[in-house]
Design an enzyme around this catalytic site. Structure first.
Site, PDB file in Angstrom:
ATOM      1  N   LYS A  22     -34.518  44.481 -29.901  1.00  8.45           N
ATOM      2  CA  LYS A  22     -34.466  45.026 -31.268  1.00  8.45           C
ATOM      3  C   LYS A  22     -33.151  45.778 -31.478  1.00  8.45           C
ATOM      4  O   LYS A  22     -32.472  45.590 -32.481  1.00  8.45           O
ATOM      5  CB  LYS A  22     -35.627  45.992 -31.466  1.00  8.45           C
ATOM      6  CG  LYS A  22     -35.526  46.866 -32.702  1.00  8.45           C
ATOM      7  CD  LYS A  22     -36.723  47.782 -32.885  1.00  8.45           C
ATOM      8  CE  LYS A  22     -36.605  49.083 -32.159  1.00  8.45           C
ATOM      9  NZ  LYS A  22     -35.747  50.110 -32.740  1.00  8.45           N
ATOM     10  N   ASN A  23     -32.766  46.599 -30.493  1.00  9.13           N
ATOM     11  CA  ASN A  23     -31.616  47.483 -30.691  1.00  9.13           C
ATOM     12  C   ASN A  23     -30.268  46.802 -30.501  1.00  9.13           C
ATOM     13  O   ASN A  23     -29.236  47.428 -30.654  1.00  9.13           O
ATOM     14  CB  ASN A  23     -31.741  48.725 -29.802  1.00  9.13           C
ATOM     15  CG  ASN A  23     -32.867  49.631 -30.283  1.00  9.13           C
ATOM     16  OD1 ASN A  23     -33.398  49.439 -31.380  1.00  9.13           O
ATOM     17  ND2 ASN A  23     -33.266  50.586 -29.466  1.00  9.13           N
ATOM     18  N   CYS A 117     -36.650  61.699 -38.050  1.00 12.02           N
ATOM     19  CA  CYS A 117     -37.888  60.950 -37.801  1.00 12.02           C
ATOM     20  C   CYS A 117     -38.731  61.796 -36.853  1.00 12.02           C
ATOM     21  O   CYS A 117     -38.379  62.909 -36.515  1.00 12.02           O
ATOM     22  CB  CYS A 117     -37.565  59.578 -37.211  1.00 12.02           C
ATOM     23  SG  CYS A 117     -37.015  59.692 -35.515  1.00 12.02           S
ATOM     24  N   ARG A 122     -32.004  63.537 -35.899  1.00 11.29           N
ATOM     25  CA  ARG A 122     -31.236  62.290 -35.909  1.00 11.29           C
ATOM     26  C   ARG A 122     -30.007  62.382 -36.834  1.00 11.29           C
ATOM     27  O   ARG A 122     -29.855  61.632 -37.775  1.00 11.29           O
ATOM     28  CB  ARG A 122     -32.111  61.113 -36.323  1.00 11.29           C
ATOM     29  CG  ARG A 122     -33.436  61.000 -35.603  1.00 11.29           C
ATOM     30  CD  ARG A 122     -33.352  60.684 -34.131  1.00 11.29           C
ATOM     31  NE  ARG A 122     -32.782  59.389 -33.843  1.00 11.29           N
ATOM     32  CZ  ARG A 122     -33.474  58.258 -33.806  1.00 11.29           C
ATOM     33  NH1 ARG A 122     -34.750  58.269 -34.118  1.00 11.29           N
ATOM     34  NH2 ARG A 122     -32.884  57.110 -33.502  1.00 11.29           N
ATOM     35  N   ASP A 306     -35.956  55.802 -24.067  1.00 14.51           N
ATOM     36  CA  ASP A 306     -36.959  54.915 -24.676  1.00 14.51           C
ATOM     37  C   ASP A 306     -38.031  54.484 -23.680  1.00 14.51           C
ATOM     38  O   ASP A 306     -38.998  53.843 -24.062  1.00 14.51           O
ATOM     39  CB  ASP A 306     -36.295  53.668 -25.280  1.00 14.51           C
ATOM     40  CG  ASP A 306     -35.472  54.023 -26.490  1.00 14.51           C
ATOM     41  OD1 ASP A 306     -34.735  53.151 -26.986  1.00 14.51           O
ATOM     42  OD2 ASP A 306     -35.540  55.176 -26.942  1.00 14.51           O
ATOM     43  N   ARG A 398     -43.116  47.696 -35.368  1.00 10.90           N
ATOM     44  CA  ARG A 398     -41.689  47.807 -35.688  1.00 10.90           C
ATOM     45  C   ARG A 398     -40.840  47.307 -34.531  1.00 10.90           C
ATOM     46  O   ARG A 398     -39.757  46.797 -34.733  1.00 10.90           O
ATOM     47  CB  ARG A 398     -41.331  49.274 -35.962  1.00 10.90           C
ATOM     48  CG  ARG A 398     -41.877  49.830 -37.238  1.00 10.90           C
ATOM     49  CD  ARG A 398     -41.243  51.154 -37.549  1.00 10.90           C
ATOM     50  NE  ARG A 398     -39.791  51.075 -37.450  1.00 10.90           N
ATOM     51  CZ  ARG A 398     -38.985  52.138 -37.559  1.00 10.90           C
ATOM     52  NH1 ARG A 398     -39.498  53.324 -37.735  1.00 10.90           N
ATOM     53  NH2 ARG A 398     -37.685  52.017 -37.476  1.00 10.90           N
TER      54      ARG A 398
END
Ligand code: EPZ
Length: 421
Positions: A22-23, A117, A122, A306, A398
């Site tokens: 995803k990143n 978030c 952030r 993560d 997500r």
């Protein structure tokens, strides 16, 4: 809102394929804004965040063709607007990654300030610091970043804090700038390297990606390219930790061992046997309970933040006491409150969690609070006695493709319940 019903069902075993990262896919989709020619991407993960990025580009007038869920051809030749609206940016902070490419290619951008978030404030001050150093005019007004630049100029930019998307945004801004840009104290994450690989395929002149200093020579134009997104190292690590916690044997394929060395070291410290091949990693606990591990999150190649929540779930069920220090984000322990509801023994002192392992946990209704936190709840629920209901699992959708299908393929008892409200 969808929920998961998860029933502890003994050791996981079998094989699961990792999806694209995803990143890496998020910045690479935004890189299409740097060119007037098509960018053909394969191995895209099928995720909400990718759909949101496609929507963001489409509403800008970018042509997005999607032959199948894991592939797309993006062409930004005839974009109609340089605005990234609040309603999209607030659902996905990574939308800030259109700022650098729009400024570089179109000389202007209006991007809604991404709010904070669940895991922290952030800020994006380092992104803006770098763009200003390259000659951009930046005004913050009405919750938007208004940016203008006739042509960005190369600059020497030092990041006070290692920032992944900050490095990515400025690398993209620099590829069409006049002259050389040097990024110091740059992020070294594999997703940054994958973006650099894609930009080079498009004709950019970049070297040093993967190290702390990246040099970019500006070029006039970029051209068409094809790029396969690299495997998702966090999804890979998540399934390996689930295998370890369940005392089973799990092989993750379509991945790369070299992407998550720090995670494999921790799994070995927890007592796992690790086998690797060119494109797979296997964890084997041989039925044994994992041992508690201490960890300290750091920028790559250190232990990834993560993966912190997933290892907290491991420590909750491990032999001994494990100390977890979170140094990247100021509020990334929310999963601890939910794990406590399953009977875990966790003591939080500022950014340190002291976890005393227990032989087993007990099912209870819990709630996902953020993407990686939610994965740790599934891991813990799989090892808990009884039936755990996990609410707000949209967080997982997500960033994890078909997570329940992949866990079920490993023998997990997990079912999605869709609620209308
Ligand atoms: C990226 O976020 C990832 N997201 C995050 O993954 C990941 O947790 C994070 O990097 C750290 O590895 C994407 O790549 C889309 P940072 P990013 O800028 O770039 C401070 C997930 O679950 N900072 O590297 O937003 C910041 O507050 C997500 O997939 C500034 O102070 O993170 C933080 O403390 C969650 N000013 C630290 O740097 C800035 O301008 C690292 O943040 C930018 C960042």
């Amino acid at each position: 809102m969808d929920k998961f019903i998860v029933e502890g069902n003994g050791p996981l075993s079998g094989e699961v394929a990792a999806s694209g990262a995803k990143n890496a896919a998020l910045p690479i989709l935004c890189a299409s804004l740097l060119s007037d020619e098509p960018l053909h991407l394969t191995n895209l993960p099928k995720l909400w965040d990718i759909a949101t990025t496609r929507k963001l580009l489409t509403q800008m007038g970018v042509d997005v063709q999607q032959p199948d869920p894991h592939e797309c051809v993006v062409n930004a030749k005839s974009i109609t607007t340089c605005v990234a609206p609040y309603e999209l940016v607030r659902t996905m902070r990574a939308s800030i990654l259109v700022l650098g490419p729009l400024l570089a290619k179109r000389g202007e951008a209006q991007v809604s300030l991404p709010g904070g978030c669940a895991i922290g404030a952030r800020p994006v001050d380092l992104h803006l610091m770098g763009l200003k150093a390259m000659g951009a005019e930046i005004n913050l007004e009405g919750g938007f970043i208004h940016a203008k630049a006739s042509r960005l100029k190369g600059a020497q930019i030092y990041f006070d804090t290692v920032t992944v998307t900050g490095t990515e945004n400025l690398m993209m801004a620099a590829v069409l700038a006049e002259g050389e840009t040097i990024l110091e104290n740059a992020a070294r994450e594999p997703e940054v390297v994958d973006l650099a690989r894609c930009l080079r395929a498009m004709g950019a002149k970049i070297e040093g990606d993967g190290n702390t200093t990246i040099r970019i020579q500006g070029v006039k134009n970029l051209h068409a390219a094809t790029h396969a997104i690299l495997p998702d190292r966090i999804e890979t690590g998540t399934f390996l930790v689930a295998g370890a916690v369940s005392r089973g044997r799990v092989r993750v394929t379509h991945t790369e061992p070299g992407l998550l060395d720090a995670v494999l070291v921790k799994l070995q410290q927890a007592g796992a046997i690790i086998r690797t091949g060119v494109d797979f990693i296997e964890v084997d606990m041989q039925g044994r309970r994992p041992k508690a591990v201490n960890l300290h999150t750091m920028p790559h190649p250190g232990f990834p933040t993560d993966m912190q929540a997933q290892f907290m779930a491991l420590n909750c069920l491990a032999e001994g006491v494990g100390v977890i220090k979170e140094t990247i984000f100021e509020n990334r322990f929310m999963h601890a409150q939910e794990l406590l509801r399953l009977g875990a023994d966790i003591r939080i002192e500022v950014n340190t969690a002291v976890v005393t392992g227990k032989e087993s946990l007990t099912a209870a209704p819990i709630m996902a609070t953020a993407l990686r936190a939610s994965a740790s709840l599934v891991i813990a629920a799989l090892a808990a006695q009884g039936e755990t209901i996990i609410d707000r699992i949209y967080h997982m959708d997500r960033g994890y493709e078909d997570i329940e299908g992949k866990f079920a393929a490993l023998g997990a008892k997990i079912m999605r319940v869709s609620k209308l409200m």
